[in-house]
Write a protein that holds these residues in place. Structure first.
Motif, short mmCIF file in Angstrom:
data_model
loop_
_atom_site.label_atom_id
_atom_site.label_comp_id
_atom_site.label_asym_id
_atom_site.label_seq_id
_atom_site.Cartn_x
_atom_site.Cartn_y
_atom_site.Cartn_z
N GLU A 1 48.29 31.45 38.92
CA GLU A 1 48.85 29.93 38.91
C GLU A 1 48.95 29.85 37.38
N PRO A 2 49.65 28.85 36.88
CA PRO A 2 49.44 28.52 35.37
C PRO A 2 48.04 28.21 34.97
N GLN A 3 47.77 28.56 33.74
CA GLN A 3 46.44 28.44 33.21
C GLN A 3 46.20 26.97 32.80
N THR A 4 45.11 26.57 33.16
CA THR A 4 44.80 25.35 32.79
C THR A 4 43.56 25.18 31.78
N ALA A 5 43.44 24.16 31.17
CA ALA A 5 42.31 24.01 30.53
C ALA A 5 41.07 23.29 31.11
N GLY A 6 39.99 23.90 30.94
CA GLY A 6 39.01 23.47 31.84
C GLY A 6 37.50 23.95 31.13
N GLY A 7 37.72 24.38 29.60
CA GLY A 7 36.41 24.79 29.11
C GLY A 7 36.07 26.28 29.53
N LYS A 8 36.78 26.92 30.04
CA LYS A 8 36.57 28.22 30.50
C LYS A 8 36.57 29.41 29.39
N VAL A 9 35.60 30.28 29.37
CA VAL A 9 35.78 31.34 28.37
C VAL A 9 36.74 32.57 29.21
N LEU A 10 37.80 32.83 28.52
CA LEU A 10 38.70 33.91 29.01
C LEU A 10 38.67 35.18 28.27
N LEU A 11 38.58 36.22 28.82
CA LEU A 11 38.93 37.60 28.04
C LEU A 11 40.44 37.74 28.48
N HIS A 12 41.21 37.74 27.54
CA HIS A 12 42.77 37.64 27.47
C HIS A 12 43.25 38.63 26.58
N PHE A 13 44.17 39.42 27.43
CA PHE A 13 44.81 40.61 26.73
C PHE A 13 46.03 41.13 27.49
N LEU A 14 47.08 41.29 26.43
CA LEU A 14 48.11 42.34 27.01
C LEU A 14 47.49 43.48 26.95
N ILE A 15 47.67 44.33 27.96
CA ILE A 15 46.80 45.70 28.17
C ILE A 15 48.12 46.67 28.79
N THR A 16 47.74 47.83 28.29
CA THR A 16 48.73 48.67 28.90
C THR A 16 48.23 49.42 30.31
N LEU A 17 49.29 49.96 30.93
CA LEU A 17 48.71 50.14 32.41
C LEU A 17 47.45 51.35 32.41
N ASP A 18 47.20 52.09 31.29
CA ASP A 18 46.06 52.92 31.65
C ASP A 18 45.02 52.18 30.78
N GLY A 19 44.84 50.99 30.57
CA GLY A 19 43.55 50.41 30.19
C GLY A 19 43.27 50.08 28.63
N VAL B 1 41.58 35.91 41.38
CA VAL B 1 41.97 34.37 41.59
C VAL B 1 43.20 34.54 42.16
N GLY B 2 43.59 33.79 43.08
CA GLY B 2 44.86 33.25 43.78
C GLY B 2 44.71 33.25 45.21
N GLU B 3 46.04 33.55 45.77
CA GLU B 3 46.11 33.30 47.36
C GLU B 3 45.55 34.67 48.08
N ASP B 4 45.68 35.72 47.65
CA ASP B 4 45.36 36.88 48.16
C ASP B 4 43.97 36.89 48.46
N GLY B 5 43.30 37.83 48.96
CA GLY B 5 41.87 38.28 49.17
C GLY B 5 41.29 38.41 47.92
N PRO B 6 40.19 37.96 48.01
CA PRO B 6 39.14 38.18 46.56
C PRO B 6 39.21 39.67 46.02
N ALA B 7 39.15 40.42 47.12
CA ALA B 7 38.95 41.83 46.93
C ALA B 7 39.97 42.58 46.69
N SER B 8 41.21 42.13 46.95
CA SER B 8 42.47 42.69 47.19
C SER B 8 42.95 43.36 45.60
N ALA B 9 43.39 44.78 45.96
CA ALA B 9 44.07 45.25 44.68
C ALA B 9 45.40 44.67 44.28
N VAL B 10 45.74 44.87 43.02
CA VAL B 10 46.98 44.47 42.61
C VAL B 10 48.11 45.73 42.52
N ASN B 11 49.11 45.28 43.32
CA ASN B 11 50.04 46.41 43.12
C ASN B 11 51.19 46.31 42.15
#
Length: 187
Positions: free
Chosen positions: A5-23, A168-178
């Motif tokens: 979902e789009p990011q919303t302002a809510g006083g959250k602390v985000l660890l936010h990065f563009l990351i390579t596939l290998d981390g 975060v989102g509709e899928d199960g909370p422990a589901s992997a991202v493909n």
């Protein structure tokens, strides 16, 4: 794969990065040249520009990769806090405060300055400390189709215990991202 979902302002602390596939979030010496040519979905940067009230960065990354430039190509305006053990030798920059305190105090200062908007953490080292303290609300990653092989990892904690995440989102909370990519022939 669905986007979040789009990011919303809510006083959250985000660890936010563009990351390579290998981390990796940066190459050796905080190099960011690997990001060139990577695109994100339309409107993504605007979401963060509008919902971010402050940024918390580390000194090594600040000195090597950011310097006096503003995030999001200069489109974002707001306070930047750089956590350092040696604030007295930092080169002054407009809108930047150098802090010599613990990660928890730094994030509280940044949250107050963010005035109800989010704080983006632009340091994997500070992010690890905040994760261990339970002060990260979300880890927000954009995976680039790059294998870097070396550099600065998103999360580096040899000997530490795994940190389980709730998706975060509709899928199960422990589901992997493909994610599926093919190597390109162009180098």
């Amino acid at each position: 794969m669905r986007d979040t979902e789009p990011q919303t302002a809510g006083g959250k602390v985000l660890l936010h990065f563009l990351i390579t596939l290998d981390g990796f979030v940066a190459g050796p010496n905080h190099a960011l040249d690997w990001m060139t040519g990577t695109t994100v979905r339309p409107g993504l940067h605007d979401e963060y520009i509008q919902t971010t009230g402050a940024i918390l960065a580390g000194r090594d990354g600040w000195d090597a990769a950011i310097g006096d430039r503003r995030p999001y190509g200069g489109a974002w305006e707001g306070p930047i806090f750089v956590l350092t053990h040696l604030p007295e030798d930092a080169a002054p920059a407009d809108g930047v405060t150098f802090l010599n305190c613990g990660a928890a105090e730094a994030v509280h200062i940044a949250l107050e300055a963010a005035a109800g908007k989010n704080v983006e953490v632009f340091s994997p080292t500070i992010g690890r400390q905040l994760l261990e303290l339970g002060l990260i609300d979300e880890i927000d990653l954009h995976i680039a189709p790059v294998l870097l092989g070396e550099g600065i990892r998103l999360y580096d904690n040899p000997g530490g215990k795994p940190i389980r995440l709730h998706r975060v989102g509709e899928d199960g909370p422990a589901s992997a991202v493909n994610v599926r990519y093919r190597p390109t022939t162009a180098l």
